[in-house]
Design a protein around this motif. Structure first.
Motif, PDB file in Angstrom:
ATOM      1  N   MET A 139       0.845  -1.187   0.000  1.00 19.57           N
ATOM      2  CA  MET A 139       0.000   0.000   0.000  1.00 19.57           C
ATOM      3  C   MET A 139       0.889   1.248   0.000  1.00 19.57           C
ATOM      4  SD  MET A 139      -3.220  -0.673   2.462  1.00 19.57           S
ATOM      5  CE  MET A 139      -2.794  -2.027   3.524  1.00 19.57           C
ATOM      6  N   PRO A 140       0.477   2.249  -0.760  1.00 20.53           N
ATOM      7  CA  PRO A 140       1.254   3.488  -0.798  1.00 20.53           C
ATOM      8  C   PRO A 140       1.054   4.297   0.485  1.00 20.53           C
ATOM      9  CG  PRO A 140      -0.712   3.722  -2.126  1.00 20.53           C
ATOM     10  CD  PRO A 140      -0.670   2.291  -1.668  1.00 20.53           C
ATOM     11  N   SER A 141       2.042   5.115   0.796  1.00 23.19           N
ATOM     12  CA  SER A 141       1.937   5.995   1.953  1.00 23.19           C
ATOM     13  C   SER A 141       1.480   7.382   1.490  1.00 23.19           C
ATOM     14  CB  SER A 141       3.289   6.117   2.651  1.00 23.19           C
ATOM     15  OG  SER A 141       4.199   6.829   1.823  1.00 23.19           O
ATOM     16  N   ALA A 142       1.075   8.206   2.437  1.00 29.24           N
ATOM     17  CA  ALA A 142       0.677   9.576   2.123  1.00 29.24           C
ATOM     18  C   ALA A 142       1.838  10.327   1.481  1.00 29.24           C
ATOM     19  CB  ALA A 142       0.200  10.289   3.391  1.00 29.24           C
ATOM     20  N   GLU A 143       3.044  10.061   1.945  1.00 26.27           N
ATOM     21  CA  GLU A 143       4.226  10.725   1.396  1.00 26.27           C
ATOM     22  C   GLU A 143       4.457  10.320  -0.057  1.00 26.27           C
ATOM     23  OE1 GLU A 143       4.322   8.968   4.374  1.00 26.27           O
ATOM     24  OE2 GLU A 143       4.092  10.762   5.587  1.00 26.27           O
ATOM     25  N   GLU A 144       4.224   9.038  -0.369  1.00 26.80           N
ATOM     26  CA  GLU A 144       4.376   8.567  -1.750  1.00 26.80           C
ATOM     27  C   GLU A 144       3.341   9.216  -2.663  1.00 26.80           C
ATOM     28  OE1 GLU A 144       5.924   4.067  -1.787  1.00 26.80           O
ATOM     29  OE2 GLU A 144       4.175   4.380  -0.487  1.00 26.80           O
ATOM     30  N   LEU A 145       2.108   9.316  -2.201  1.00 28.60           N
ATOM     31  CA  LEU A 145       1.070   9.958  -3.008  1.00 28.60           C
ATOM     32  C   LEU A 145       1.427  11.415  -3.254  1.00 28.60           C
ATOM     33  CD1 LEU A 145      -0.461   7.337  -2.274  1.00 28.60           C
ATOM     34  CD2 LEU A 145      -2.505   8.737  -2.082  1.00 28.60           C
ATOM     35  N   LYS A 146       1.890  12.111  -2.229  1.00 25.90           N
ATOM     36  CA  LYS A 146       2.297  13.510  -2.365  1.00 25.90           C
ATOM     37  C   LYS A 146       3.379  13.645  -3.428  1.00 25.90           C
ATOM     38  CE  LYS A 146       4.822  17.062   0.284  1.00 25.90           C
ATOM     39  NZ  LYS A 146       4.253  18.232  -0.300  1.00 25.90           N
ATOM     40  N   ALA A 147       4.408  12.809  -3.344  1.00 24.09           N
ATOM     41  CA  ALA A 147       5.519  12.874  -4.294  1.00 24.09           C
ATOM     42  C   ALA A 147       5.049  12.589  -5.719  1.00 24.09           C
ATOM     43  CB  ALA A 147       6.610  11.880  -3.885  1.00 24.09           C
ATOM     44  N   ARG A 148       4.162  11.641  -5.876  1.00 22.19           N
ATOM     45  CA  ARG A 148       3.674  11.297  -7.216  1.00 22.19           C
ATOM     46  C   ARG A 148       2.846  12.421  -7.815  1.00 22.19           C
ATOM     47  NH1 ARG A 148       1.324   5.341  -6.972  1.00 22.19           N
ATOM     48  NH2 ARG A 148       0.849   5.849  -9.139  1.00 22.19           N
ATOM     49  N   ILE A 149       2.001  13.040  -7.006  1.00 22.15           N
ATOM     50  CA  ILE A 149       1.191  14.161  -7.497  1.00 22.15           C
ATOM     51  C   ILE A 149       2.096  15.305  -7.910  1.00 22.15           C
ATOM     52  CG2 ILE A 149      -0.468  15.956  -6.843  1.00 22.15           C
ATOM     53  CD1 ILE A 149      -1.746  13.782  -4.948  1.00 22.15           C
TER      54      ILE A 149
END
Length: 76
Positions: A1-11
């Motif tokens: 599962m992705p983390s909030a930090e990973e989602l932020k970086a991807r966006i």
């Protein structure tokens, strides 16, 4: 599962010049809430803005990312 930090970086990587604040809404790693400010949103309606963000994750939304609640706007 992705983390909030990973989602932020991807966006922020997919939408150059954007800033994203992402939080794990329930603590379970699959429900997220994000606020995204991006120059790409200028002149777009809310649905089109949200679509740009959802397109970053494709089929992951509804899968590993069960829910992604968005607030979007262009820079002031």
């Amino acid at each position: 599962m992705p983390s909030a930090e990973e989602l932020k970086a991807r966006i922020e990587s997919a939408l150059p010049g954007s800033t994203a604040e992402v939080e794990d809404w329930t603590g379970g790693g699959d429900h997220f809430r994000a606020t995204v400010v991006a120059p790409q949103f200028a002149g777009l309606g809310r649905i089109a803005q949200h679509r740009l963000v959802y397109d970053v994750f494709g089929a992951e939304v509804g899968g590993p990312i069960h829910a992604l609640s968005l607030k979007t706007r262009p820079p002031e």
